[in-house]
Design a protein around this motif. Structure first.
Motif, PDB file in Angstrom:
ATOM      1  N   ARG A  66      36.004  36.513  38.510  1.00  0.00           N
ATOM      2  CA  ARG A  66      35.781  35.367  37.629  1.00  0.00           C
ATOM      3  C   ARG A  66      36.026  34.002  38.100  1.00  0.00           C
ATOM      4  N   ILE A  67      36.988  33.794  38.924  1.00  0.00           N
ATOM      5  CA  ILE A  67      37.313  32.325  39.391  1.00  0.00           C
ATOM      6  C   ILE A  67      36.195  32.013  40.406  1.00  0.00           C
ATOM      7  N   PHE A  68      35.701  33.142  41.204  1.00  0.00           N
ATOM      8  CA  PHE A  68      34.487  32.668  42.055  1.00  0.00           C
ATOM      9  C   PHE A  68      33.406  32.332  41.291  1.00  0.00           C
ATOM     10  N   ILE A  69      33.020  33.047  39.984  1.00  0.00           N
ATOM     11  CA  ILE A  69      32.110  32.407  39.222  1.00  0.00           C
ATOM     12  C   ILE A  69      32.271  31.169  38.707  1.00  0.00           C
ATOM     13  N   LEU A  70      33.339  30.865  38.290  1.00  0.00           N
ATOM     14  CA  LEU A  70      33.754  29.476  37.648  1.00  0.00           C
ATOM     15  C   LEU A  70      33.613  28.326  38.567  1.00  0.00           C
ATOM     16  N   ALA A  90      36.008  26.719  48.038  1.00  0.00           N
ATOM     17  CA  ALA A  90      35.038  26.458  49.038  1.00  0.00           C
ATOM     18  C   ALA A  90      34.146  27.787  49.154  1.00  0.00           C
ATOM     19  N   LEU A  91      34.894  28.865  49.326  1.00  0.00           N
ATOM     20  CA  LEU A  91      34.118  30.076  49.331  1.00  0.00           C
ATOM     21  C   LEU A  91      33.254  30.525  48.298  1.00  0.00           C
ATOM     22  N   ALA A  92      33.688  30.146  46.938  1.00  0.00           N
ATOM     23  CA  ALA A  92      32.795  30.214  45.746  1.00  0.00           C
ATOM     24  C   ALA A  92      31.705  29.186  45.729  1.00  0.00           C
ATOM     25  N   ARG A  93      31.997  28.026  46.161  1.00  0.00           N
ATOM     26  CA  ARG A  93      31.005  27.105  45.948  1.00  0.00           C
ATOM     27  C   ARG A  93      29.867  27.099  46.942  1.00  0.00           C
ATOM     28  N   THR A  94      30.201  27.844  48.065  1.00  0.00           N
ATOM     29  CA  THR A  94      29.117  28.174  49.125  1.00  0.00           C
ATOM     30  C   THR A  94      27.763  28.493  48.605  1.00  0.00           C
ATOM     31  N   VAL A  95      27.735  29.157  47.651  1.00  0.00           N
ATOM     32  CA  VAL A  95      26.321  29.903  47.111  1.00  0.00           C
ATOM     33  C   VAL A  95      25.738  28.510  46.416  1.00  0.00           C
ATOM     34  N   GLY A  96      26.545  27.600  45.594  1.00  0.00           N
ATOM     35  CA  GLY A  96      25.887  26.645  44.972  1.00  0.00           C
ATOM     36  C   GLY A  96      25.303  25.683  46.092  1.00  0.00           C
ATOM     37  N   TRP A  97      26.076  25.443  47.152  1.00  0.00           N
ATOM     38  CA  TRP A  97      25.621  24.328  48.188  1.00  0.00           C
ATOM     39  C   TRP A  97      24.449  24.674  48.656  1.00  0.00           C
ATOM     40  N   ILE A  98      24.347  26.167  49.059  1.00  0.00           N
ATOM     41  CA  ILE A  98      23.262  26.543  49.862  1.00  0.00           C
ATOM     42  C   ILE A  98      22.063  26.848  49.080  1.00  0.00           C
ATOM     43  N   ALA A  99      22.206  27.015  47.488  1.00  0.00           N
ATOM     44  CA  ALA A  99      21.278  26.912  46.697  1.00  0.00           C
ATOM     45  C   ALA A  99      20.512  25.691  46.517  1.00  0.00           C
ATOM     46  N   GLN A 100      21.398  24.698  46.481  1.00  0.00           N
ATOM     47  CA  GLN A 100      21.082  23.185  46.356  1.00  0.00           C
ATOM     48  C   GLN A 100      20.445  22.667  47.809  1.00  0.00           C
ATOM     49  N   TRP A 101      20.766  23.182  48.742  1.00  0.00           N
ATOM     50  CA  TRP A 101      20.334  22.816  49.925  1.00  0.00           C
ATOM     51  C   TRP A 101      18.888  23.480  50.304  1.00  0.00           C
ATOM     52  N   LYS A 102      18.623  24.702  49.678  1.00  0.00           N
ATOM     53  CA  LYS A 102      17.507  25.379  49.873  1.00  0.00           C
ATOM     54  C   LYS A 102      16.487  24.506  48.852  1.00  0.00           C
TER      55      LYS A 102
END
Ligand code: CMC
Length: 426
Positions: free
Chosen positions: A221-225, A383-395
């Motif tokens: 859940r912390i990762f989701i947030l 940083a671990l959790a935000r990686t997906v946001g960063w990479i989705a935004q980068w894509k």
């Protein structure tokens, strides 16, 4: 015909298109302003500037709303899983059962890092801050995974996204283990994303490690947030780095560097330190006075966008209680300090006037500490959790045909042109 805004200065007049998104304020498209009116706009900190078009995340700061691809964060935190949210952020829709199992397989089977990569950690001092290790190690991924750094190949872009999401827990756990002087733990494919991460952090060869489903769920859940939060400092850093065509691993390393600061991802560590310094409820009034005297900030409070309760903070507060109960720390004195501090701040004119509410970091420190993490690991988990946001935004940026290299302008207030004087004449 859409609306236009008229700009007039020095006898020049320019009609500027007004663009409307699905929700949120309209934006004035000023792209032709410089060419037609010979002026720039000035907006340090980008408080009035939309830097891109995005379909990923929406925040209504006044109402305290956060949506990922349209889905409210509280529903995702309650009913989804981190990997499902990763799929949603990357692909735009919730996955079908078969799409999800393929995605889960792709992530699970990319969790190992190249064996040579492990030697990289030995170069750091044992007391290195794990965020320093993260910046270096994630940047170094570009030296290991050349076969997915062609940003013009959609398949390579997706492989690098999978690799980053998959390997980040392995790298983060290694940064943690290295600081403890304990052996690295290899990922296990039968475990879930969050459980695997907890095992890589907390298991030791000397004894069996038993997962606790409450703590695993809390970690997930912390990762989701923390998965995404539109165009914040680190995401904008990733986009800006990526706008030059840099490879995704290097861009995410840049995002990690930006996240590290105490006004951004570093705030959870600072918030816990602050609660520790206050120490007991009777010292809160003195501390609050110091905030009002502007001697320091109340860490974990305030947000550039939320001028109402951060919706992530509500879920985090609930998760905090669940975790403390699961580990038998219901009477954690820092929780008492946090709850009382929140109560006082929310009823105090100084905070009300400035619309300062708890943000996600206010309760995350206490929660992560109860999960067993030291304060210096908190930003690493972010940083671990935000990686997906960063990479989705980068894509999204790479796939946007209107994308250009980011290149802000400035108002120059330095010396006017002058002739060089030799040193003996100065
Ligand atoms: N404690 C005390 N006063 C504050 C705080 C705070 N935490 N945050 C803002 N203020 C005051 C600020 O001094 C200013 O007062 P005045 O108008 O009298 O000068 C007013 O509130 C407006 O603040 P601002 O600095 O203009 O707001 P900002 O949008 O530039 O900054 C912020 C947002 C998050 C950087 C800031 O609130 C802050 O530094 N908070 C503490 C750090 C923190 O918890 N950061 C985590 C953010 S959420 C997780 C993440 O996205 O990384």
């Amino acid at each position: 015909m859409g609306d236009t805004a008229k700009f007039e200065l020095g006898g020049k007049s320019v009609d500027l298109p007004v663009l409307k998104g699905t929700d949120g304020p309209a934006v004035i498209d000023i792209r032709k302003l410089y060419a037609e009116a010979d002026v720039f706009t000035y907006d340090p900190g980008f408080t009035s500037t939309a830097s891109c078009e995005s379909k990923i995340t929406f925040i209504d700061g006044d109402k305290g709303v956060l949506l990922h691809r349209g889905y409210p964060i509280d529903q995702l935190a309650e009913r989804s899983s981190f990997l499902e949210v990763c799929y949603l952020l990357l692909h735009g829709e919730l996955p079908s059962a078969s799409q999800f199992s393929e995605f889960e397989h792709n992530i699970t089977y990319h969790t190992m890092v190249h064996e040579q990569f492990d030697r990289f950690f030995q170069g750091f001092r044992r007391d290195a801050h794990p965020m320093a290790i993260m910046v270096g190690a994630v940047g170094a991924m570009s030296a290991f995974y050349h076969d997915s750094t062609d940003i013009n190949d959609p398949e390579q872009r997706m492989i690098s996204a999978h690799r980053l999401i998959a390997k980040m827990p392995t790298i983060a756990a290694r940064a943690f283990k290295y600081s403890r002087g304990q052996p690295f733990v290899y990922p296990r494919n039968e475990l879930s994303y969050a459980e695997n991460f907890l095992k890589m952090c907390f298991s030791v060869p000397a004894e069996d490690w038993k997962p606790n489903p409450v703590l695993t769920r809390a970690m997930d859940r912390i990762f989701i947030l923390h998965a995404d939060h539109e165009q914040n400092a680190s995401t904008s850093t990733v986009r800006l780095a990526g706008s030059s065509g840099a490879n995704p691993f290097a861009c995410i390393a840049a995002g990690i560097a930006s996240l590290w600061g105490p006004k951004h991802g570093g705030a959870n560590e600072e918030a816990l330190n602050m609660l520790g310094e206050i120490g007991s409820v009777d010292r809160i009034p003195e501390f609050v006075q110091g905030v009002k005297d502007r001697r320091y900030l109340l860490m974990g409070f305030g947000h550039r966008v939320y001028k109402n309760y951060d919706p992530r903070a509500k879920v985090m507060q609930q998760t905090c209680h669940e975790v403390l109960e699961a580990v038998g720390h219901q009477d954690d004195p820092l929780l008492k300090v946090a709850m009382e501090l929140e109560k006082i701040a929310l009823s105090d004119e100084f905070f009300i006037e400035r619309k300062l509410y708890p943000n996600v970091d206010f309760y995350s420190g206490i929660t992560l500490r109860a999960l067993g993490f030291p304060a210096e690991m908190f930003t690493v988990l972010f940083a671990l959790a935000r990686t997906v946001g960063w990479i989705a935004q980068w894509k999204e940026m790479i796939e946007d045909p209107s994308q250009k290299i980011g290149r802000p302008r400035q108002i120059y207030t330095g010396a006017p042109e002058r002739a060089y004087t030799p040193i003996d004449k100065r």
